[in-house]
Design a protein around this motif. Structure first.
Motif, PDB file in Angstrom:
ATOM      1  N   PRO A  72       0.797  -1.230   0.000  1.00  0.00           N
ATOM      2  CA  PRO A  72       0.000   0.000   0.000  1.00  0.00           C
ATOM      3  C   PRO A  72       0.828   1.278   0.000  1.00  0.00           C
ATOM      4  O   PRO A  72       0.365   2.309  -0.466  1.00  0.00           O
ATOM      5  CB  PRO A  72      -0.825  -0.106   1.282  1.00  0.00           C
ATOM      6  CG  PRO A  72      -0.828  -1.537   1.635  1.00  0.00           C
ATOM      7  CD  PRO A  72       0.450  -2.105   1.107  1.00  0.00           C
ATOM      8  N   ASN A  73       2.051   1.242   0.496  1.00  0.00           N
ATOM      9  CA  ASN A  73       2.842   2.470   0.555  1.00  0.00           C
ATOM     10  C   ASN A  73       3.613   2.730  -0.737  1.00  0.00           C
ATOM     11  O   ASN A  73       4.268   3.763  -0.867  1.00  0.00           O
ATOM     12  CB  ASN A  73       3.797   2.438   1.751  1.00  0.00           C
ATOM     13  CG  ASN A  73       4.730   1.241   1.699  1.00  0.00           C
ATOM     14  OD1 ASN A  73       4.703   0.466   0.769  1.00  0.00           O
ATOM     15  ND2 ASN A  73       5.541   1.109   2.740  1.00  0.00           N
ATOM     16  N   GLN A  74       3.576   1.851  -1.701  1.00  0.00           N
ATOM     17  CA  GLN A  74       4.260   2.064  -2.975  1.00  0.00           C
ATOM     18  C   GLN A  74       3.408   2.963  -3.868  1.00  0.00           C
ATOM     19  O   GLN A  74       2.179   2.871  -3.888  1.00  0.00           O
ATOM     20  CB  GLN A  74       4.512   0.738  -3.683  1.00  0.00           C
ATOM     21  CG  GLN A  74       5.556  -0.128  -3.011  1.00  0.00           C
ATOM     22  CD  GLN A  74       5.732  -1.442  -3.760  1.00  0.00           C
ATOM     23  OE1 GLN A  74       4.914  -1.819  -4.561  1.00  0.00           O
ATOM     24  NE2 GLN A  74       6.832  -2.124  -3.473  1.00  0.00           N
ATOM     25  N   ASP A  75       4.094   3.830  -4.633  1.00  0.00           N
ATOM     26  CA  ASP A  75       3.403   4.716  -5.558  1.00  0.00           C
ATOM     27  C   ASP A  75       3.346   4.027  -6.922  1.00  0.00           C
ATOM     28  O   ASP A  75       4.300   4.033  -7.684  1.00  0.00           O
ATOM     29  CB  ASP A  75       4.139   6.055  -5.644  1.00  0.00           C
ATOM     30  CG  ASP A  75       3.334   7.072  -6.430  1.00  0.00           C
ATOM     31  OD1 ASP A  75       2.100   6.932  -6.474  1.00  0.00           O
ATOM     32  OD2 ASP A  75       3.947   7.993  -6.986  1.00  0.00           O
ATOM     33  N   VAL A  76       2.211   3.424  -7.202  1.00  0.00           N
ATOM     34  CA  VAL A  76       2.026   2.646  -8.418  1.00  0.00           C
ATOM     35  C   VAL A  76       1.231   3.493  -9.408  1.00  0.00           C
ATOM     36  O   VAL A  76       0.540   4.439  -9.035  1.00  0.00           O
ATOM     37  CB  VAL A  76       1.285   1.330  -8.084  1.00  0.00           C
ATOM     38  CG1 VAL A  76       1.246   0.406  -9.284  1.00  0.00           C
ATOM     39  CG2 VAL A  76       1.958   0.635  -6.928  1.00  0.00           C
ATOM     40  N   TYR A  77       1.308   3.149 -10.693  1.00  0.00           N
ATOM     41  CA  TYR A  77       0.605   3.895 -11.733  1.00  0.00           C
ATOM     42  C   TYR A  77      -0.901   3.937 -11.453  1.00  0.00           C
ATOM     43  O   TYR A  77      -1.529   4.981 -11.609  1.00  0.00           O
ATOM     44  CB  TYR A  77       0.876   3.267 -13.098  1.00  0.00           C
ATOM     45  CG  TYR A  77       0.069   3.899 -14.197  1.00  0.00           C
ATOM     46  CD1 TYR A  77       0.379   5.165 -14.673  1.00  0.00           C
ATOM     47  CD2 TYR A  77      -1.040   3.252 -14.721  1.00  0.00           C
ATOM     48  CE1 TYR A  77      -0.363   5.764 -15.662  1.00  0.00           C
ATOM     49  CE2 TYR A  77      -1.798   3.840 -15.709  1.00  0.00           C
ATOM     50  CZ  TYR A  77      -1.460   5.098 -16.186  1.00  0.00           C
ATOM     51  OH  TYR A  77      -2.212   5.679 -17.146  1.00  0.00           O
ATOM     52  N   LEU A  78      -1.468   2.834 -11.046  1.00  0.00           N
ATOM     53  CA  LEU A  78      -2.908   2.780 -10.768  1.00  0.00           C
ATOM     54  C   LEU A  78      -3.282   3.720  -9.625  1.00  0.00           C
ATOM     55  O   LEU A  78      -4.296   4.417  -9.685  1.00  0.00           O
ATOM     56  CB  LEU A  78      -3.330   1.346 -10.427  1.00  0.00           C
ATOM     57  CG  LEU A  78      -4.798   1.129 -10.124  1.00  0.00           C
ATOM     58  CD1 LEU A  78      -5.644   1.435 -11.361  1.00  0.00           C
ATOM     59  CD2 LEU A  78      -5.046  -0.288  -9.666  1.00  0.00           C
TER      60      LEU A  78
ATOM     61  N   LEU B  73      -5.834   6.907 -10.010  1.00  0.00           N
ATOM     62  CA  LEU B  73      -7.018   7.079  -9.158  1.00  0.00           C
ATOM     63  C   LEU B  73      -6.958   8.399  -8.399  1.00  0.00           C
ATOM     64  O   LEU B  73      -7.982   9.068  -8.222  1.00  0.00           O
ATOM     65  CB  LEU B  73      -7.156   5.908  -8.182  1.00  0.00           C
ATOM     66  CG  LEU B  73      -7.583   4.574  -8.789  1.00  0.00           C
ATOM     67  CD1 LEU B  73      -7.532   3.483  -7.730  1.00  0.00           C
ATOM     68  CD2 LEU B  73      -8.962   4.674  -9.384  1.00  0.00           C
ATOM     69  N   ALA B  74      -5.785   8.791  -7.954  1.00  0.00           N
ATOM     70  CA  ALA B  74      -5.637  10.043  -7.214  1.00  0.00           C
ATOM     71  C   ALA B  74      -5.915  11.243  -8.101  1.00  0.00           C
ATOM     72  O   ALA B  74      -6.357  12.298  -7.626  1.00  0.00           O
ATOM     73  CB  ALA B  74      -4.237  10.141  -6.618  1.00  0.00           C
ATOM     74  N   GLN B  75      -5.689  11.094  -9.398  1.00  0.00           N
ATOM     75  CA  GLN B  75      -5.935  12.185 -10.328  1.00  0.00           C
ATOM     76  C   GLN B  75      -7.432  12.492 -10.433  1.00  0.00           C
ATOM     77  O   GLN B  75      -7.821  13.639 -10.627  1.00  0.00           O
ATOM     78  CB  GLN B  75      -5.371  11.805 -11.699  1.00  0.00           C
ATOM     79  CG  GLN B  75      -5.540  12.864 -12.756  1.00  0.00           C
ATOM     80  CD  GLN B  75      -4.963  12.404 -14.094  1.00  0.00           C
ATOM     81  OE1 GLN B  75      -4.399  11.323 -14.186  1.00  0.00           O
ATOM     82  NE2 GLN B  75      -5.102  13.237 -15.101  1.00  0.00           N
ATOM     83  N   TYR B  76      -8.282  11.490 -10.301  1.00  0.00           N
ATOM     84  CA  TYR B  76      -9.718  11.662 -10.481  1.00  0.00           C
ATOM     85  C   TYR B  76     -10.503  11.738  -9.170  1.00  0.00           C
ATOM     86  O   TYR B  76     -11.716  11.780  -9.194  1.00  0.00           O
ATOM     87  CB  TYR B  76     -10.287  10.527 -11.336  1.00  0.00           C
ATOM     88  CG  TYR B  76      -9.803  10.609 -12.763  1.00  0.00           C
ATOM     89  CD1 TYR B  76     -10.290  11.590 -13.614  1.00  0.00           C
ATOM     90  CD2 TYR B  76      -8.840   9.728 -13.229  1.00  0.00           C
ATOM     91  CE1 TYR B  76      -9.841  11.678 -14.921  1.00  0.00           C
ATOM     92  CE2 TYR B  76      -8.390   9.813 -14.529  1.00  0.00           C
ATOM     93  CZ  TYR B  76      -8.894  10.784 -15.381  1.00  0.00           C
ATOM     94  OH  TYR B  76      -8.438  10.875 -16.657  1.00  0.00           O
TER      95      TYR B  76
END
Length: 156
Positions: free
Chosen positions: A74-80, A84-87
Motif C-alpha cells: 500500500p505504501n508504494q506509488d504505483v501507476y494505478l 485514481l488520485a488524479q480523479y
C-alpha cells in the motif's frame, strides 16, 4: 380407484358375486410371488475432483496466492494509485466540507432545542381589571405605589 367406481363394485342387495370381486381387488399381495425389481440402468462413475468446479477453485486459489505475493504494498506509488488520485477529490477539500457540515448541524440542533424548549411568557390575568383605575393617582407617597399610567387593559 375412484369412489364412483368403488360404489359400482359394492354389493347390492342379494348380490353375491360382487363381494368376491371386491375382496380380490383389495386383497394383499402376500399370495402372489414376490418380484424383485432389477435396475438395468447404467450409471457413470462419480467424477471426483476432475469436475470444472474443482478446476476453477484451484485456479482461483492459485491466482489469489500469486496476487497476494506479488501485488505492490500500500505504501508504494504505483501507476494505478496515481491514476485514481488524479480523479478523486483531495482530502483537504473533504475536511473543509465536513467541518462546515459539522458547524451547520450544530447550529441546526441548537435551533431545534431552542424551539422545543420555548414557552410563552407568563401572563398575569386579573379577575377584575377595572380595579386598576379606581385609585387616585394623587396624594400617594413616593415609592409605595407602582406607576400604572402606561398599563393598558386588554380584553381576552
Amino acid at each position: 380407484m375412484s369412489l364412483a367406481r368403488a360404489r359400482l363394485l359394492l354389493p347390492r342387495k342379494h348380490a353375491v358375486g360382487s363381494v368376491s370381486l371386491i375382496q380380490r381387488r383389495f386383497a394383499s399381495h402376500d399370495s402372489h410371488a414376490h418380484h424383485e425389481h432389477h435396475d438395468d440402468a447404467h450409471y457413470s462413475p462419480e467424477a471426483g475432483f476432475s469436475t470444472p468446479f474443482w478446476r476453477n477453485t484451484v485456479l482461483l486459489s492459485l491466482f489469489a496466492v500469486g496476487f497476494y505475493k506479488w501485488a505492490p504494498s500500500p505504501n508504494q506509488d504505483v501507476y494505478l494509485t496515481r491514476w485514481l488520485a488524479q480523479y478523486t477529490t483531495p482530502s483537504e477539500i473533504w475536511a473543509t466540507v465536513n467541518q462546515k457540515h459539522l458547524l451547520l448541524s450544530h447550529q441546526a440542533s441548537e435551533n431545534t432545542i431552542l424551539q422545543t424548549d420555548a414557552k410563552r411568557p407568563n401572563v398575569h390575568r386579573y379577575r377584575y381589571p377595572q380595579i386598576l383605575d379606581t385609585g387616585s393617582p394623587h396624594l400617594q407617597p413616593v415609592g409605595r405605589v407602582a406607576d400604572m399610567s402606561s398599563t393598558v387593559v386588554r380584553s381576552g
